[in-house]
Enzyme design. Structure first.
Site, PDB file in Angstrom:
ATOM      1  N   CYS A   1      -0.572   4.187   2.003  1.00  0.00           N
ATOM      2  CA  CYS A   1      -0.182   3.828   3.509  1.00  0.00           C
ATOM      3  C   CYS A   1       1.067   4.406   3.819  1.00  0.00           C
ATOM      4  O   CYS A   1       1.203   4.782   4.952  1.00  0.00           O
ATOM      5  CB  CYS A   1      -0.662   2.518   4.051  1.00  0.00           C
ATOM      6  SG  CYS A   1      -2.223   2.053   3.529  1.00  0.00           S
ATOM      7  N   ASP A   2       2.072   3.619   3.161  1.00  0.00           N
ATOM      8  CA  ASP A   2       3.405   3.643   3.665  1.00  0.00           C
ATOM      9  C   ASP A   2       4.397   4.575   2.956  1.00  0.00           C
ATOM     10  O   ASP A   2       5.612   4.670   3.382  1.00  0.00           O
ATOM     11  CB  ASP A   2       3.921   2.208   3.727  1.00  0.00           C
ATOM     12  CG  ASP A   2       3.314   1.345   4.414  1.00  0.00           C
ATOM     13  OD1 ASP A   2       2.578   1.825   5.622  1.00  0.00           O
ATOM     14  OD2 ASP A   2       2.947   0.278   4.081  1.00  0.00           O
TER      15      ASP A   2
ATOM     16  N   CYS B   1       0.929  -1.266  -0.146  1.00  0.00           N
ATOM     17  CA  CYS B   1       0.118  -0.060  -0.013  1.00  0.00           C
ATOM     18  C   CYS B   1       0.822   1.277   0.057  1.00  0.00           C
ATOM     19  O   CYS B   1       1.211   1.790   1.012  1.00  0.00           O
ATOM     20  CB  CYS B   1      -0.768   0.164   1.376  1.00  0.00           C
ATOM     21  SG  CYS B   1      -2.161   1.232   1.292  1.00  0.00           S
TER      22      CYS B   1
END
Length: 307
Positions: free
Chosen positions: A136-137, A133
């Site tokens: 996300c990261d 992701c």
């Protein structure tokens, strides 16, 4: 055993559905499944969940959601749902141990699983530089070098997203062409800090024990070489965890459960879907949590209308 509301899955959508359901008087029972906390627990710091200015460890956030649901009165149990009779009323639900549950409503919050390459080294560094992701990261790799695996729209989108944060992005493509739409291909080609590595397969994710340091690749002609990267992102797709509902609920071609408009209502009255199992687009914890709340509210309205 009979319940007003059965929730299947223990991620952000499931736990939030439990919180809202118990406050609505639905006395929910939640079955957590094989991965309590959901896919989010495979990462570490969640930097984009509202309310935590320094981010929060996913393995702190998810137990906190669970504890909140339990404190309010939700019943949460381990176990796996292996069957749901969608034609019966109440719904007949079977657990892996053979236990039968009768449920007036069902909220499906089983999530989706990212597809991985299946390399032992990939699993070793999952959450330590290996991610599925970018949204996300990606924040953790600002001004650093990363690699993205994939050749479709998702891979191109993740590569261009990361290019806005990172010093350099390698796009590792197994074939000699991209499968992405022409518009996405042009975005990649027009982004200076993206380098496409054609006809390459990943042989190994390299690391120093503490995190990812590189990737070992093999070209179609047999040449093996290493690249130095700080992060390794998979963008080869997701699989919604909806198999037990195949043929029972309407789904799209990929297996994502279809819901009615902005609601969580599925094709079977009294069954609702929340989170990544019905969301092929956003796949974010905050979106999943919001859809869990929506599912509980929809379940409450459904039961109220039966009276």
């Amino acid at each position: 055993m009979a319940v007003k509301c059965l929730i299947i899955g223990g991620g952000p959508a499931g736990y939030t559905a439990a919180i809202y359901a118990v406050r609505a008087g639905l006395e929910p029972l939640l079955i957590e499944g094989l991965q309590p906390g959901g896919q989010l627990t495979t990462t570490t710091i969640v930097a984009n969940y509202p309310g935590f200015e320094d981010g929060i460890d996913a393995n702190v956030l998810m137990p906190a959601m669970r504890a909140q649901a339990v404190k309010l009165g939700a019943v949460i149990r381990s176990g796996v749902v292996v069957g749901v009779d969608t034609a019966s009323r109440p719904f007949a639900v079977t657990l892996d141990g053979g236990e039968a549950i009768a449920a007036d409503t069902v909220i499906i919050a089983t999530g989706a699983s990212a597809k991985y390459l299946g390399l032992p080294s990939e699993n070793k560094y999952k959450g330590l530089g290996v991610s599925a992701c970018a949204t996300c990261d990606g924040f953790f790799y600002r001004r650093r070098t990363v690699a993205v695996v994939g050749g479709g729209d998702t891979a191109c989108e993740e590569a261009t997203y990361l290019a806005g944060l990172c010093k350099k992005v390698y796009l590792i493509v197994r074939r000699d062409v991209l499968r992405a739409s022409e518009a996405m291909q042009q975005r990649v080609r027009n982004t200076e800090n993206i380098e496409i590595l054609w006809e390459c397969n990943t042989r190994e994710v390299l690391g120093d024990g503490a995190g990812v340091t590189g990737v070992r690749l093999e070209r179609r002609n047999g040449e093996v070489f290493d690249i130095d990267v700080d992060g390794f992102f998979l963008a080869i797709g997701h699989h919604p965890n909806s198999d037990i509902f195949a043929g029972k609920l309407e789904m799209d071609a990929e297996g994502y459960i279809l819901t009615d408009g902005k609601s969580s209502r599925t094709s079977v009255e009294g069954i609702f879907a929340a989170g990544d199992v019905q969301d092929p687009v956003y796949r974010q914890a905050v979106v999943a949590a919001a859809s869990g709340a929506r599912a509980a509210i929809d379940a409450k309205h459904y039961l109220d209308n039966l009276k």
